[in-house]
Every structure is written in structure tokens, then in C-alpha cells.
Motif scaffolding. Structure first.
Motif, PDB file in Angstrom:
ATOM      1  N   GLY A  81       0.839  -1.196   0.000  1.00  0.00           N
ATOM      2  CA  GLY A  81       0.000   0.000   0.000  1.00  0.00           C
ATOM      3  C   GLY A  81       0.868   1.238   0.000  1.00  0.00           C
ATOM      4  N   SER A  82       0.260   2.359  -0.389  1.00  0.00           N
ATOM      5  CA  SER A  82       1.023   3.598  -0.466  1.00  0.00           C
ATOM      6  C   SER A  82       0.082   4.789  -0.305  1.00  0.00           C
ATOM      7  CB  SER A  82       1.764   3.690  -1.813  1.00  0.00           C
ATOM      8  OG  SER A  82       2.419   4.939  -1.938  1.00  0.00           O
ATOM      9  N   TYR A  83       0.605   5.842   0.282  1.00  0.00           N
ATOM     10  CA  TYR A  83      -0.111   7.117   0.381  1.00  0.00           C
ATOM     11  C   TYR A  83       0.887   8.208   0.039  1.00  0.00           C
ATOM     12  CZ  TYR A  83      -2.446  11.268   2.167  1.00  0.00           C
ATOM     13  OH  TYR A  83      -2.987  12.520   2.270  1.00  0.00           O
ATOM     14  N   ALA A  84       0.470   9.127  -0.858  1.00  0.00           N
ATOM     15  CA  ALA A  84       1.353  10.206  -1.278  1.00  0.00           C
ATOM     16  C   ALA A  84       0.573  11.515  -1.293  1.00  0.00           C
ATOM     17  CB  ALA A  84       1.950   9.917  -2.648  1.00  0.00           C
ATOM     18  N   ALA A  85       1.268  12.573  -0.939  1.00  0.00           N
ATOM     19  CA  ALA A  85       0.695  13.934  -0.988  1.00  0.00           C
ATOM     20  C   ALA A  85       1.546  14.776  -1.924  1.00  0.00           C
ATOM     21  CB  ALA A  85       0.657  14.540   0.405  1.00  0.00           C
ATOM     22  N   SER A  86       0.894  15.358  -2.943  1.00  0.00           N
ATOM     23  CA  SER A  86       1.610  16.154  -3.942  1.00  0.00           C
ATOM     24  C   SER A  86       1.243  17.629  -3.765  1.00  0.00           C
ATOM     25  CB  SER A  86       1.246  15.680  -5.354  1.00  0.00           C
ATOM     26  OG  SER A  86       1.891  16.470  -6.325  1.00  0.00           O
ATOM     27  N   TYR A  87       2.275  18.468  -3.866  1.00  0.00           N
ATOM     28  CA  TYR A  87       2.092  19.915  -3.721  1.00  0.00           C
ATOM     29  C   TYR A  87       2.677  20.587  -4.959  1.00  0.00           C
ATOM     30  CZ  TYR A  87       1.427  18.521   1.142  1.00  0.00           C
ATOM     31  OH  TYR A  87       0.991  17.909   2.290  1.00  0.00           O
ATOM     32  N   GLN A  88       1.901  21.540  -5.579  1.00  0.00           N
ATOM     33  CA  GLN A  88       2.354  22.234  -6.787  1.00  0.00           C
ATOM     34  C   GLN A  88       1.913  23.701  -6.721  1.00  0.00           C
ATOM     35  OE1 GLN A  88       1.389  20.155 -10.465  1.00  0.00           O
ATOM     36  NE2 GLN A  88       1.018  18.248  -9.312  1.00  0.00           N
ATOM     37  N   ASN A  89       2.819  24.584  -7.105  1.00  0.00           N
ATOM     38  CA  ASN A  89       2.479  26.001  -7.141  1.00  0.00           C
ATOM     39  C   ASN A  89       3.614  26.751  -7.808  1.00  0.00           C
ATOM     40  OD1 ASN A  89       1.602  28.747  -6.347  1.00  0.00           O
ATOM     41  ND2 ASN A  89       0.193  27.596  -5.001  1.00  0.00           N
ATOM     42  N   ASN A  90       3.267  27.858  -8.465  1.00  0.00           N
ATOM     43  CA  ASN A  90       4.297  28.708  -9.051  1.00  0.00           C
ATOM     44  C   ASN A  90       4.887  29.665  -8.028  1.00  0.00           C
ATOM     45  OD1 ASN A  90       4.430  27.855 -11.770  1.00  0.00           O
ATOM     46  ND2 ASN A  90       2.457  28.825 -12.191  1.00  0.00           N
ATOM     47  N   ASN A  91       4.241  29.773  -6.878  1.00  0.00           N
ATOM     48  CA  ASN A  91       4.709  30.661  -5.816  1.00  0.00           C
ATOM     49  C   ASN A  91       5.223  29.772  -4.677  1.00  0.00           C
ATOM     50  OD1 ASN A  91       5.097  32.492  -3.740  1.00  0.00           O
ATOM     51  ND2 ASN A  91       3.318  33.756  -4.328  1.00  0.00           N
ATOM     52  N   PHE A  92       6.492  29.921  -4.342  1.00  0.00           N
ATOM     53  CA  PHE A  92       7.104  29.054  -3.329  1.00  0.00           C
ATOM     54  C   PHE A  92       6.422  29.207  -1.972  1.00  0.00           C
ATOM     55  CE2 PHE A  92      10.178  28.223   0.037  1.00  0.00           C
ATOM     56  CZ  PHE A  92      10.507  26.904  -0.257  1.00  0.00           C
TER      57      PHE A  92
ATOM     58  N   SER B 158       0.124  25.187   0.354  1.00  0.00           N
ATOM     59  CA  SER B 158      -1.220  25.670   0.698  1.00  0.00           C
ATOM     60  C   SER B 158      -2.325  24.740   0.183  1.00  0.00           C
ATOM     61  CB  SER B 158      -1.441  27.079   0.132  1.00  0.00           C
ATOM     62  OG  SER B 158      -1.335  27.062  -1.293  1.00  0.00           O
ATOM     63  N   GLN B 159      -1.997  23.932  -0.802  1.00  0.00           N
ATOM     64  CA  GLN B 159      -2.989  23.018  -1.359  1.00  0.00           C
ATOM     65  C   GLN B 159      -2.351  21.657  -1.616  1.00  0.00           C
ATOM     66  OE1 GLN B 159      -4.767  24.359  -5.015  1.00  0.00           O
ATOM     67  NE2 GLN B 159      -6.509  22.935  -4.880  1.00  0.00           N
ATOM     68  N   VAL B 160      -3.048  20.578  -1.245  1.00  0.00           N
ATOM     69  CA  VAL B 160      -2.504  19.238  -1.363  1.00  0.00           C
ATOM     70  C   VAL B 160      -3.350  18.424  -2.336  1.00  0.00           C
ATOM     71  CG1 VAL B 160      -3.860  18.437   0.622  1.00  0.00           C
ATOM     72  CG2 VAL B 160      -1.829  17.150  -0.094  1.00  0.00           C
ATOM     73  N   PHE B 161      -2.655  17.569  -3.081  1.00  0.00           N
ATOM     74  CA  PHE B 161      -3.308  16.652  -4.024  1.00  0.00           C
ATOM     75  C   PHE B 161      -2.929  15.230  -3.611  1.00  0.00           C
ATOM     76  CE2 PHE B 161      -2.278  20.648  -6.126  1.00  0.00           C
ATOM     77  CZ  PHE B 161      -3.510  21.037  -6.636  1.00  0.00           C
ATOM     78  N   PRO B 162      -3.733  14.592  -2.769  1.00  0.00           N
ATOM     79  CA  PRO B 162      -3.369  13.265  -2.250  1.00  0.00           C
ATOM     80  C   PRO B 162      -3.680  12.150  -3.238  1.00  0.00           C
ATOM     81  CG  PRO B 162      -5.444  13.965  -1.325  1.00  0.00           C
ATOM     82  CD  PRO B 162      -4.980  15.105  -2.185  1.00  0.00           C
TER      83      PRO B 162
END
Length: 449
Positions: A301-312, A317-321
Motif C-alpha cells: 500500500g502507499s499514500y502520497a501527498a503532492s504539492y504544486q504552485n508557481n509561488n514558493f 497551501s494546497q494538497v493533491f493526495p
């Protein structure tokens, strides 16, 4: 004066020996029996200590193998700063410009990923066999520890007996020197009175000088034997050691018939136990090779949280699990005959270990027979040398009486003295051989643990 010089030399040697046994740099004296020396070796001899550490290492090996079957959890983290965002060419038809390609940048400047994954073995034949093998490996280390203790016991006991025998040899030299000194004094006095010739004085003086020299050599050897004993014990050689046991405390039993009654004594030998353990390891290796034909099953099993933004500053501030659970089944189908030939090789190793076990049994039985014969021969030789020693003493006594009464020659006395010294030396050698053969006999029948 030269007689006084030799007497002083003997006194100094004895005094040096006594001082060496009573004074140590730290003022501590070890008064040990042979069993005390053996017990000290169990705690301090490097080979025994290292074997004990191997047992601890084997315990950790068992825990390491057991841990393979527990959940395996790992975490990961990543961060990317795209200095140049990757560009992709898309067909112009999507943008109303057919026949062309439009460059488009996908993604953002900053990306970060945090994740955790889990893997759990549900069935793996090799793992189950590995657990058994790790426990057997621990058993092997424990038996190796026992073997190290036995070897230490044998080495220390033989070294202990060597010291006792050397000390007994010095006592014989002292007795011979005392009586020979009296004879020297009598011969010198008779020479001054004109009853004997000067050559008689020289002849007996040569014997006396040789006896003194031989004794001094044995005294130095005794000091070396003490150091060898301490070395076998793992004791610093500058420590002071005094032996409590005497030769009279050592039992040399003439009746060894009962030793051959037990035909299964070879099971008491640590070498046989070690070979049995080695056979067991080979059988487990064969089982391990056979398990390669079986499928393996594991859960993951696996769980991952991805974070993306042009402003460091707004990156987190927003997560894509994302997450998943699943099963993995691995079924071996064809390996080009590798597994089959590995199994065949493992079977051969098992057969070889079986053959080695049979051969070891025969070797142990032969070793016991040889040790028994050597011990019996050693006892007979010792008793014979003891009788020869007594006869040589009687011959010397008679030769002295005849010489004093004028019916014998000084040469006859000298020869009798030489025969006594030779008998003493053979008795000492026979005594040591009998003691060593006793230790070898106990080892051969597995009585040393």
C-alpha cells in the motif's frame, strides 16, 4: 670456594622463584586450583570470549531474519524547482492552426511530494525456512562456544600439569644435589687425608656442577611454564599465580575398562554435535531451494501527498493526495532448469554431510581407542620408571657403601649417580606423559564439557 658459589647460586634461584610467586606489581596473588584456572580461562581467554560474542551476534541474526516478515514501512520526500518548465509540442489543429505545432508548457515551477509505503509478506517459503535456519545458526554458535571452552579446558589443564611436573623435577634435583654435595665434601676431605685420588674429586665435582646447571635450566623452564599457563588462561603474564593443587591430588586410575562399555559415547563429543548441526543446515538449505518452486504473495500500500504552485510561499497551501492498496503474486514458471539443478546440488551436500557424520563417528571411536591405549601405556611406563628410580637409588646407596669400605671404585659411584639422574628424568617424562594422556582420554570420551 667454588662449592660455596654453587650453593649460593641454588639459594638465589630458589629465592628468585619464591619472590616471583609472592610479589606482583599490584600486590594481588591468585591461588588457583586447576578448576579455578579453567574457570578463569572461560571468562578471559580471547577464543572463548569471542565465541560468547558470536552467540550474541547469532541472537541479533535471528531477530534480523524475523524482522523480514514484519511490515516494512518507508517514507519519501522530494522537492523540485523547475528553472525551465518542460515544453511540449501540441498539434496546431487544437488551436485553429492546422499543419503546425504549438509549444506549450505544462506544470508549475515548484513541486513537492511526500509519501509513505508499506509492504507485508503474506507467504514466502524462503522466509519460513530462513527462520528455522537462523535458529539453527544460533544453535551452531552455542556449540562452537562449547567447543572453545573444551579446547581451553584441555590447554589449561595440560599447562597446569606441566608446571606441577617441573616443580616435582626441581624437588628431585634438590634431593640429588643435597646428597651429592655431602659426597663431594666427603671426597674432598678423603683426598686431603690421602685416601682418594684427585681424579676422584674432579670426577664427582663434574657431576655436581652438571646437576647444578640442569637444575637452573629447569628453574628457568618452570618460570616459562608459569607464563605459558597464564597465557592459556588469558591472564596477563606479569600477574602472580600460585598453584594450589599438587600432583598427589591428581587421580590416575588404572581401571579404564568401564570406559569402553558405553558404545554411544560419541554423542558426548562436541565435534559430533557440530556435524549434526551442519547436516541440519544443509537440509534447511535443501528446503530453501525447493521453496523457490512455490509462489510468493505480499500485500502493499502507499499514500502520497503532492504539492504544486508557481509561488514558493504558497507551495504547501494546497494538497493533491493519492493512495492505493494491493496484492502482489509472483508465480515462478520457468527458469531454464536453474532451480532443478540447485535442488540437486543441495541434495548432494546433504548426502555428503551424512557421510561426514558416519566418518566422524568412526574417527571418534578410533580416537577413543588410541587414547585408551596411550593412557594404559603411559600408566605402565610411569610405574616402570618409578620402580627403576627406586632401583637406581638403591644401586647408588650400595655403590657408596662399597666405595667407603674400599671394595668399590669412584667410577662405579659416578655411574650409579648418572643412572639415578637418568631414571629421574625418565620418571618425570613418564609422569607428564601419563597426565597428558589422562586429559586426552577424558576429551576422547567427551567427559570434558
Amino acid at each position: 670456594m667454588k662449592y660455596l658459589f654453587f650453593t649460593a647460586t641454588v639459594f638465589c634461584a630458589v629465592a628468585f622463584k619464591s619472590y616471583a610467586q609472592e610479589a606482583t606489581p599490584n600486590g594481588q596473588t591468585f591461588n588457583f586450583t586447576v578448576q579455578d584456572c579453567v574457570n578463569y580461562a572461560y571468562e578471559h581467554q580471547s577464543a572463548v570470549v569471542n565465541s560468547g560474542l558470536d552467540i550474541k551476534s547469532a541472537e541479533y541474526k535471528v531477530k534480523e531474519t524475523t524482522g523480514i516478515g514484519l511490515p516494512q514501512i518507508s517514507g519519501s520526500a522530494s522537492f523540485q524547482d523547475y528553472l525551465k518548465i518542460p515544453t511540449t509540442l501540441l498539434p496546431g489543429e487544437f488551436f485553429g492552426a492546422p499543419g503546425t505545432f504549438v509549444p506549450v508548457k505544462f506544470g508549475v515551477k515548484y513541486q513537492s511530494n511526500l509519501g509513505v509505503s508499506l509492504n507485508q509478506i503474506l507467504f514466502n517459503g524462503s522466509y519460513l525456512v530462513g527462520l528455522k535456519a537462523s535458529r539453527t545458526y544460533r544453535e551452531l554458535s552455542q556449540r562452537n562456544y562449547t567447543r572453545s571452552k573444551i579446547e581451553a579446558n584441555v590447554a589449561v589443564t595440560k599447562a597446569y600439569y606441566q608446571v606441577l611436573v617441573s616443580d616435582e623435577q626441581i624437588k628431585l634435583y634438590d634431593a640429588n644435589i643435597t646428597q651429592l654435595k655431602q659426597q663431594v665434601d666427603q671426597t674432598v676431605a678423603q683426598n686431603k687425608q690421602g685416601f682418594v685420588e684427585k681424579i676422584d674429586v674432579d670426577r664427582i665435582t663434574v657431576q655436581y656442577n652438571n646437576l647444578i646447571t640442569n637444575r637452573e635450566n629447569v628453574v628457568r623452564s618452570l618460570a616459562l611454564n608459569y607464563q605459558m599457563l597464564k597465557f592459556q588462561m588469558g591472564m596477563p603474564i606479569d600477574e602472580n599465580l600460585v598453584l594450589k593443587d599438587k600432583l598427589s591430588d591428581v587421580s590416575l586410575d588404572n581401571n579404564v575398562a568401564e570406559m569402553s562399555v558405553d558404545t554411544g559415547f560419541y554423542h558426548n563429543r562436541i565435534e559430533y554435535s557440530l556435524q549434526e548441526t551442519q547436516k541440519k543446515l544443509n537440509e534447511l538449505d535443501l528446503q530453501n531451494k525447493k521453496t523457490t518452486y512455490l509462489p510468493t504473495l505480499s500485500a502493499n500500500g502507499s499514500y502520497a501527498a503532492s504539492y504544486q504552485n508557481n509561488n514558493f510561499s504558497k507551495l504547501y497551501s494546497q494538497v493533491f493526495p493519492s493512495s492505493y492498496i494491493g496484492l502482489t503474486l509472483n508465480v515462478p514458471i520457468f527458469s531454464g532448469g536453474q532451480r532443478l539443478n540447485q535442488v540437486r546440488q543441495a541434495k548432494i551436500e546433504v548426502q555428503k554431510s551424512t557421510n561426514d557424520l558416519v566418518n566422524l563417528k568412526n574417527t571418534i571411536n578410533l580416537d577413543a581407542k588410541v587414547a585408551t591405549v596411550s593412557y594404559i601405556n603411559g600408566l605402565q611406563s610411569l610405574n616402570n620408571q618409578k620402580r627403576n628410580q627406586e632401583l637406581a637409588q638403591e644401586v647408588l646407596r650400595v655403590s657408596k657403601v662399597k666405595y667407603q669400605q674400599g671394595v668399590g671404585s669412584s667410577i662405579e659411584v659416578t655411574q650409579a649417580q648418572t643412572s639415578l639422574e637418568d631414571a629421574d628424568n625418565k620418571y618425570i617424562q613418564g609422569l607428564y606423559d601419563a597426565l597428558v594422556s589422562k586429559v586426552d582420554l577424558d576429551k576422547a570420551y567427551g567427559r570434558i564439557k
